[in-house]
Design a protein around this motif. Structure first.
Motif: not given
Length: 389
Positions: A274-303
């Protein structure tokens, strides 16, 4: 584009100028003459030199007339640069002839939020409903029949002149390139700030960016400057990979080409969990959730940078949050306009940050609707609109 001189002929008086008016949702803008009042106390009248089209302008342009925030006729535009024509009483930080960028985010410098390093909100002017001028809720624009024409986000830069509250104005150096100054007033600052200030991307980290428009590409530039080891761009437009490479994107994921895997599964494979940092730049709730799920467990941060275009809520697993992942929002990249925009401008002038390449087209003011066509067709990063005076 040279900074043209201003005239003192209309100081304290109304000005007649051309503006591109949105009269109905989704219809082409109409360039007409409008009358603009002189600035009241705490206000600044600005001669717009150039402006650019942001996705947020299109959101308001498309907004259904029944929506609470929809007010037609309206003058759109909030990414711009101009020169101060005149100021109202109590305005001391800028004067006639200063080069300024108007910004949609208020920064009074006096309230609890403005004085805190924890926020870039303004609790004095930034927490209320969208209205015309922030202090009295009235407009400074009228058409030639005397009918009120509304402001957008406290800026309304699709006009040769506009009036802006002093809390929405940032002074910059006269030598700064005008086309780049436009972008500092919203898109570029939003992306750079999200990477630097909100996420605080560090050297060697992995980054995933969902949406490679101007904001997403600005995230990539800032992540590269911080030394990120892998910068993954996620976009349905395959051409965005070659474009993204110019801004620091190292890898690319096209959701339509992931076969039987989800985007988050692909990114986890690419980043060893998983990525350390994920950024959602579109504005879709489904994509925001996918960005969150792409982040690393333990310290992943989604903006979350994009404004959800349908008003849908974001739903994520509480168990995933318990395992150390975080989600945070980012308005204007966490930047305080009056202090951070000049710092960002200096980094560009000192060649510490390369922001070239964001301007993909330029059009004359009379052709402003072409800018909308470019954006809707996905053929632009930012289109600069040159104002005619």
């Amino acid at each position: 584009m040279p900074i043209r001189s201003i005239t003192r002929e209309f100081i304290g008086k109304p000005i007649r100028c051309k503006a591109a008016i949105c009269k109905k949702s989704g219809e082409p803008l109409v360039i007409e003459e409008v009358e603009l009042d002189p600035p009241k106390s705490w206000e600044v009248r600005i001669k717009i030199l150039c402006t650019s089209l942001c996705h947020s302008d299109v959101t308001f342009w498309k907004m259904d007339s029944s929506a609470p925030a929809a007010k037609f006729p309206i003058i759109l535009g909030h990414e711009a640069v101009g020169v101060v024509e005149s100021v109202g009483e109590h305005v001391e930080e800028v004067k006639e002839g200063d080069l300024v960028v108007p910004v949609f985010l208020a920064n009074c410098g006096e309230c609890r939020d403005c004085e805190s390093r924890k926020s870039n909100m303004c609790s004095k002017f930034g927490s209320g409903a969208i209205r015309d001028m922030p202090r009295d809720g009235t407009s400074r624009f009228r058409d030639m029949n005397g009918k009120v024409v509304h402001h957008l986000l406290g800026v309304s830069s699709f006009s040769q002149y506009t009036v802006v509250d002093v809390t929405h104005v940032v002074k910059i150096h006269h030598h700064f390139p005008l086309h780049m100054a436009c972008l500092l007033s919203c898109g570029v600052s939003t992306g750079v700030g999200a990477a630097w200030k909100v996420a605080d991307v560090e050297k060697g980290s992995t980054v995933a960016i969902f949406g490679l428009g101007a904001v997403g590409l600005a995230v990539a530039v800032a992540a590269k400057q911080r030394g990120a080891s892998k910068i993954i761009g996620v976009d349905l437009n395959q051409d965005k990979f070659e474009i993204g490479k110019q801004f620091g994107v190292t890898d690319f994921v096209n959701p339509s080409s992931c076969n039987d895997k989800s985007v988050s599964e692909v990114i986890k494979d690419m980043t060893d969990g998983g990525a350390d940092y994920c950024f959602e730049c579109i504005g879709l709730a489904s994509l925001m959730a996918e960005a969150f799920n792409s982040s690393r467990e333990g310290w992943g941060k989604t903006v979350i940078i994009g404004v959800e275009m349908h008003g849908s809520p974001l739903s994520v697993s509480s168990y995933s949050i318990l395992k150390g992942r975080t989600i945070t929002g980012s308005l204007f990249g966490g930047f305080k306009p009056k202090t951070d925009i000049p710092l960002l401008a200096n980094k560009y002038l000192d060649k510490e940050l390369n922001l070239d390449g964001f301007v993909s087209q330029e059009v004359d003011f009379k052709d402003i609707n072409k800018a909308f066509d470019y954006l809707l067709q996905g053929n632009t990063i930012r289109c600069i609109i040159r104002m005619d005076h």
